[in-house]
Structure formats: structure tokens, C-alpha cells
Motif scaffolding. Structure first.
Motif, PDB file in Angstrom:
ATOM      1  N   LEU A   8       0.851  -1.185   0.000  1.00  0.00           N
ATOM      2  CA  LEU A   8       0.000   0.000   0.000  1.00  0.00           C
ATOM      3  C   LEU A   8       0.889   1.238   0.000  1.00  0.00           C
ATOM      4  CD1 LEU A   8      -2.706   1.528   0.348  1.00  0.00           C
ATOM      5  CD2 LEU A   8      -2.465   1.168   2.827  1.00  0.00           C
ATOM      6  N   ARG A  13      -2.019   9.133   6.328  1.00  0.00           N
ATOM      7  CA  ARG A  13      -1.827   8.048   7.294  1.00  0.00           C
ATOM      8  C   ARG A  13      -3.143   7.490   7.833  1.00  0.00           C
ATOM      9  NH1 ARG A  13       3.611   7.407   9.163  1.00  0.00           N
ATOM     10  NH2 ARG A  13       4.968   8.842   8.018  1.00  0.00           N
ATOM     11  N   ALA A  16      -4.273   5.138   5.208  1.00  0.00           N
ATOM     12  CA  ALA A  16      -3.375   3.975   5.187  1.00  0.00           C
ATOM     13  C   ALA A  16      -3.685   3.041   6.353  1.00  0.00           C
ATOM     14  CB  ALA A  16      -1.922   4.430   5.242  1.00  0.00           C
ATOM     15  N   ASP A  17      -3.910   3.617   7.538  1.00  0.00           N
ATOM     16  CA  ASP A  17      -4.211   2.791   8.713  1.00  0.00           C
ATOM     17  C   ASP A  17      -5.533   2.041   8.542  1.00  0.00           C
ATOM     18  OD1 ASP A  17      -1.894   3.661   9.895  1.00  0.00           O
ATOM     19  OD2 ASP A  17      -2.868   5.143  11.186  1.00  0.00           O
ATOM     20  N   ARG A  20      -5.084  -0.724   5.877  1.00  0.00           N
ATOM     21  CA  ARG A  20      -4.285  -1.807   6.457  1.00  0.00           C
ATOM     22  C   ARG A  20      -5.120  -2.653   7.409  1.00  0.00           C
ATOM     23  NH1 ARG A  20       1.389  -0.280   8.743  1.00  0.00           N
ATOM     24  NH2 ARG A  20       0.138   1.392   9.683  1.00  0.00           N
ATOM     25  N   LEU A  23      -7.560  -4.869   5.285  1.00  0.00           N
ATOM     26  CA  LEU A  23      -6.854  -5.925   4.549  1.00  0.00           C
ATOM     27  C   LEU A  23      -6.319  -6.984   5.505  1.00  0.00           C
ATOM     28  CD1 LEU A  23      -4.889  -3.822   1.893  1.00  0.00           C
ATOM     29  CD2 LEU A  23      -6.669  -5.519   1.408  1.00  0.00           C
ATOM     30  N   THR A  24      -5.822  -6.545   6.656  1.00  0.00           N
ATOM     31  CA  THR A  24      -5.308  -7.495   7.649  1.00  0.00           C
ATOM     32  C   THR A  24      -6.423  -8.386   8.169  1.00  0.00           C
ATOM     33  OG1 THR A  24      -3.581  -5.932   8.316  1.00  0.00           O
ATOM     34  CG2 THR A  24      -4.086  -7.715   9.843  1.00  0.00           C
ATOM     35  N   VAL A  30       0.256  -6.681   5.039  1.00  0.00           N
ATOM     36  CA  VAL A  30       0.261  -5.346   4.443  1.00  0.00           C
ATOM     37  C   VAL A  30       1.568  -4.641   4.755  1.00  0.00           C
ATOM     38  CG1 VAL A  30      -0.900  -3.115   4.277  1.00  0.00           C
ATOM     39  CG2 VAL A  30      -2.249  -5.181   4.728  1.00  0.00           C
ATOM     40  N   HIS A  31       2.196  -4.127   3.710  1.00  0.00           N
ATOM     41  CA  HIS A  31       3.382  -3.281   3.881  1.00  0.00           C
ATOM     42  C   HIS A  31       3.021  -1.902   3.362  1.00  0.00           C
ATOM     43  CE1 HIS A  31       7.686  -2.239   4.082  1.00  0.00           C
ATOM     44  NE2 HIS A  31       7.431  -1.517   3.000  1.00  0.00           N
ATOM     45  N   VAL A  32       3.231  -0.862   4.185  1.00  0.00           N
ATOM     46  CA  VAL A  32       2.846   0.498   3.829  1.00  0.00           C
ATOM     47  C   VAL A  32       4.074   1.363   3.577  1.00  0.00           C
ATOM     48  CG1 VAL A  32       1.580   2.559   4.531  1.00  0.00           C
ATOM     49  CG2 VAL A  32       0.747   0.305   5.218  1.00  0.00           C
TER      50      VAL A  32
END
Length: 226
Positions: A8, A13, A16-17, A20, A23-24, A30-32
Motif C-alpha cells: 500500500l 496516514r 493507510a491505517d 491496512r 486488509l489485515t 500489508v506493507h505500507v
């Protein structure tokens, strides 16, 4: 067991959070990254199962990340995120080889569903045991996920491959754009049927002279030559 790692690239942020988290929950790692330069390096280093790229990030843009990946022969599925609801941006993204496009604000659940869909298409499915399909000079091998024209390989995104496979699997039948969106993309027509037209144009461009195997039925949809 993890469904695989998703990269991602998103500089907001809070978004993104949230992405994540969802998806988790769905079983993905997940790698951001928060800027495009680091995102491109991570895509090359980590080999994710899919990339979710915000178009407007610091450093190089999401579209440039996709361009550089495709230019190096990396066809990892790509979904663009953008705050711009502009058809021109969408078409440019697809022309660069993106598999899907989500406009902010979006439903995290819908994004997860789209990630699952592109990963599934990229990995292949039950069709892997099917025999190769042939339409004129075009041969499509579902098991190898390989398309050739007169024996020469043609590089397609996972979505482009599945669109062509679906049409070739039912030669002569005319499919509406809504049917193709529902079956190939896995979501309803509210996403916009222009998506289908752009992907058909991309497949035709890559097939070159053999593009005539895909037929347009004005006002209805598309079919493959029987």
C-alpha cells in the motif's frame, strides 16, 4: 495462512491505517510506504501479490510506479486510489496497465473485495486445467496464463487476460458491458461500463493485427470470433 502481501502506497496516514486494518482482517499481510520512491523500491524488493497505489503521493506518483513496474516486465496487479473522479485519469491509469481504479472516498470493504478479485485473477483458478483456446492466430492457455499471436507471447495484465479468456471461452456469444463487469471484474455496473471499453481497447492494441478476433456490437457489447 496469509493470502499474501499487499503493498500500500498512501501518504494520508489515516487512510493507510484504515486500509491496512481491513486488509489485515481479510487475511492479507500489508506493507505500507508513504511516498512513491520508497513504494517503487518496496514493490521490487517484496514482490507483493498486489499493489494499491495512491496516484498523488510525494516523490514519484502512483502512475509512475505502475509505469516503471510494467516497463520492467512486472505485471503484479495494481489498483489505483485517487481523490480525482476524472475519466481521463482513469483511462490513463488503465493504459499504463492498472487492473482497477478506486476513487476516494471509498468503502474499505469494497477495496478489499477488489484486492481479492485482482489477486484471484492473477493467481488463476479452476480454469487452470482447461485446454488452450484458439481464435484465428490467437492462442490462450488458461493453465499457463499465456496468450500468443502466431506463437509470439503477448503481455497482458491479469484483468486483460481474464477478459480475453472469458470472451474466447464462449465464441460467438455477445456479452453486454454490464455482464462483463459483473463476471470478469466481479462488481456491479455502478463502477462504470467505460472500464470495459478501455480494457477491450488495450487488449486489441496488444493483439495488433489479430485484434479482429474481438468484435464490437454497437450499443450492446462484445464477442469473440468463433
Amino acid at each position: 495462512m496469509s493470502n499474501g502481501l499487499v503493498l500500500l502506497v498512501e501518504d494520508e496516514r489515516s487512510i493507510a491505517d484504515l486500509v491496512r486494518l481491513y486488509l489485515t482482517r481479510d487475511g492479507f499481510g500489508v506493507h505500507v510506504e508513504y511516498d512513491g520512491t520508497a513504494g517503487l523500491a518496496a514493490a521490487r524488493r517484496l514482490r507483493p501479490v498486489a499493489c494499491v497505489l495512491d496516484i498523488s503521493v510525494p516523490g514519484i506518483s502512483g502512475t509512475e510506479i505502475c509505469h516503471q513496474l510494467r516497463g520492467s516486465g512486472d505485471w503484479t496487479p495494481v489498483i489505483f486510489l485517487t481523490a480525482r473522479d476524472d475519466e481521463v485519469d482513469r483511462i490513463v491509469g488503465f493504459e499504463l496497465g492498472a487492473d482497477d481504479y478506486v476513487t476516494k472516498p471509498f468503502s474499505p470493504r469494497e477495496l478489499v473485495a477488489r484486492v481479492r478479485a485482482v489477486v484471484r485473477r492473477s493467481a488463476g483458478g479452476p480454469e487452470a486445467a482447461e485446454r488452450p483456446r484458439v481464435a484465428g492466430p490467437v492462442t490462450l492457455d488458461p493453465g499457463r496464463r499465456l496468450v500468443t499471436v502466431d506463437g509470439v507471447p503477448v503481455e497482458l495484465t491479469s484483468t486483460e487476460f481474464d477478459l480475453l479468456a472469458y470472451l474466447m471461452g464462449r465464441p460467438g456469444r455477445v456479452f453486454t458491458r454490464e455482464e462483463l463487469l459483473s463476471t470478469v471484474w466481479g462488481y456491479a455496473s455502478h463502477a462504470g461500463t467505460r472500464t470495459v471499453d478501455v480494457h477491450v481497447a488495450q487488449v486489441r492494441a496488444k493483439l495488433g493485427a489479430a485484434s479482429t478476433v474481438i468484435r464490437t456490437h454497437r450499443g450492446v457489447g462484445y464477442s469473440c470470433a468463433s
